[in-house]
Design a protein around this motif. Structure first.
Motif, short mmCIF file in Angstrom:
data_model
loop_
_atom_site.label_atom_id
_atom_site.label_comp_id
_atom_site.label_asym_id
_atom_site.label_seq_id
_atom_site.Cartn_x
_atom_site.Cartn_y
_atom_site.Cartn_z
N GLU A 149 0.82 -1.20 0.00
CA GLU A 149 0.00 0.00 0.00
C GLU A 149 0.86 1.26 0.00
O GLU A 149 0.56 2.24 -0.69
CB GLU A 149 -0.94 0.01 1.21
CG GLU A 149 -1.93 1.16 1.23
CD GLU A 149 -2.88 1.19 0.05
OE1 GLU A 149 -3.41 2.27 -0.27
OE2 GLU A 149 -3.10 0.12 -0.57
N GLY A 150 1.96 1.23 0.76
CA GLY A 150 2.86 2.38 0.78
C GLY A 150 3.48 2.65 -0.57
O GLY A 150 3.62 3.81 -0.99
N ALA A 183 6.65 7.38 7.69
CA ALA A 183 7.94 8.06 7.86
C ALA A 183 8.69 8.10 6.53
O ALA A 183 9.30 9.13 6.17
CB ALA A 183 8.76 7.35 8.93
N HIS A 184 8.66 6.99 5.79
CA HIS A 184 9.34 6.95 4.49
C HIS A 184 8.70 7.92 3.51
O HIS A 184 9.39 8.66 2.80
CB HIS A 184 9.30 5.53 3.93
CG HIS A 184 9.92 5.39 2.57
ND1 HIS A 184 11.26 5.58 2.34
CD2 HIS A 184 9.36 5.12 1.35
CE1 HIS A 184 11.53 5.41 1.06
NE2 HIS A 184 10.39 5.14 0.43
N LEU A 189 8.59 13.13 0.46
CA LEU A 189 7.92 14.39 0.18
C LEU A 189 8.79 15.58 0.58
O LEU A 189 8.86 16.59 -0.14
CB LEU A 189 6.58 14.45 0.92
CG LEU A 189 5.51 13.46 0.48
CD1 LEU A 189 4.24 13.65 1.30
CD2 LEU A 189 5.21 13.59 -1.01
N ARG A 190 9.43 15.46 1.71
CA ARG A 190 10.31 16.54 2.17
C ARG A 190 11.45 16.76 1.18
O ARG A 190 11.84 17.89 0.90
CB ARG A 190 10.84 16.19 3.55
CG ARG A 190 11.66 17.27 4.25
CD ARG A 190 10.82 18.50 4.57
NE ARG A 190 10.94 19.53 3.54
CZ ARG A 190 10.18 20.59 3.47
NH1 ARG A 190 9.22 20.77 4.34
NH2 ARG A 190 10.34 21.48 2.52
N ILE A 206 -1.27 13.67 12.35
CA ILE A 206 -0.71 14.96 12.74
C ILE A 206 0.81 14.92 12.82
O ILE A 206 1.50 15.87 12.44
CB ILE A 206 -1.31 15.41 14.09
CG1 ILE A 206 -2.81 15.63 13.93
CG2 ILE A 206 -0.64 16.70 14.58
CD1 ILE A 206 -3.18 16.62 12.86
N SER A 207 1.35 13.84 13.32
CA SER A 207 2.81 13.71 13.40
C SER A 207 3.42 13.77 12.00
O SER A 207 4.47 14.38 11.79
CB SER A 207 3.20 12.41 14.09
OG SER A 207 2.74 12.39 15.41
N PHE A 208 2.77 13.12 11.04
CA PHE A 208 3.22 13.13 9.66
C PHE A 208 3.18 14.55 9.10
O PHE A 208 4.13 15.02 8.47
CB PHE A 208 2.32 12.20 8.84
CG PHE A 208 2.54 12.25 7.36
CD1 PHE A 208 3.70 11.76 6.79
CD2 PHE A 208 1.57 12.76 6.51
CE1 PHE A 208 3.90 11.79 5.41
CE2 PHE A 208 1.75 12.81 5.15
CZ PHE A 208 2.92 12.31 4.59
#
Length: 256
Positions: A149-150, A183-184, A189-190, A206-208
């Motif tokens: 899915e990721g 996290a990946h 994206l960053r 929210i953490s994401f």
């Protein structure tokens, strides 16, 4: 302003007697990732639907200084405003690279003529470069049914990115992902943001959002109640009262 990639001013949306958005202002600058959060029903997806032309709205929408307020969705895409959807729908009988080629293909008359005479209008080197940018070059020849899915989420983002938009709107890209996959995704994206691709990001995690975005805008009942850096938003009393409750653990998912 000339250095604003996306400018949305006074966005209003009404469904019957319900005002879903009330004078929402939001802007995204070059290389900036802006998060849009808020409780369920706050109007987050409605805002993205409005600026991308999928629901009627009042207000001003500009992409790189060009007004697109009254244009159809495909015209806004041509202006550089691209988006993803909450559900990732891929062509399962095409490889990952071929899925991107379909998305990147020009719909111009010249491209159609090239296809008719057997000359491909899509540059596969550019497709592979896009996959490399998103960090999934190794999946170029895989089929969607073989992906996690990721990985499917990353392919969806790569597909939207294939046309090299001026700005990319991401609607819940981390939905359904576990902590490691989120996290990946945030790292990728960053990296794209740091390389110059501005984004508008909606997500429940929210953490994401706080870990990925430079700036966060908070909606409640269709209105902006706060706007600022993630560390400012996390401690804003209005946001805590309306949305976060008590300050959550940095690793905790808060549903929006």
């Amino acid at each position: 302003m000339s250095d604003t990639v996306l400018a949305a001013r006074g966005i209003e949306v009404q469904f019957g007697g319900v005002r879903a958005l009330r004078g929402v202002d939001l802007e995204v600058r070059p290389g900036q990732i802006v998060g849009l959060i808020g409780p369920n029903g706050a109007g987050k997806t409605t805002f993205v639907d409005a600026i991308t032309g999928f629901v009627p709205c009042n207000g001003l929408i500009q992409v790189a200084g060009r007004e697109v307020s009254h244009q159809r969705p495909h015209a806004r895409v041509r202006a550089g405003l691209s988006r993803t959807w909450q559900g990732v729908e891929l062509f399962d009988d095409l490889t990952v690279a071929e899925n991107l080629a379909v998305a990147a293909r020009s719909l111009s008359l010249r491209a159609t003529v090239r296809d008719m005479i057997g000359r491909r209008s899509t540059d596969m080197a550019s497709i592979l470069e896009t996959l490399e940018d998103v960090g999934i070059a190794d999946l170029a020849h895989a089929f969607p049914t073989e992906l996690s899915e990721g990985q499917r989420k990353l392919v969806g983002i790569a597909r939207a990115f294939a046309a090299r938009p001026r700005i990319l709107c991401l609607d819940e890209p981390a939905a359904g992902l576990d902590t490691t996959e989120s996290a990946h995704l945030g790292t990728q994206l960053r990296r794209l943001g740091d390389q110059g691709t501005p984004m508008l990001l909606i997500d429940h995690d929210i953490s994401f959002v706080f870990g990925t975005c430079d700036h966060v805008v908070v909606l409640e009942f269709g209105q902006v109640i706060a706007s600022g850096a993630p560390k400012v938003i996390r401690s804003d009393p209005r946001v805590i009262a309306a949305y976060l409750g008590q300050e959550s653990d940095p690793g905790e998912k808060v549903q929006a």
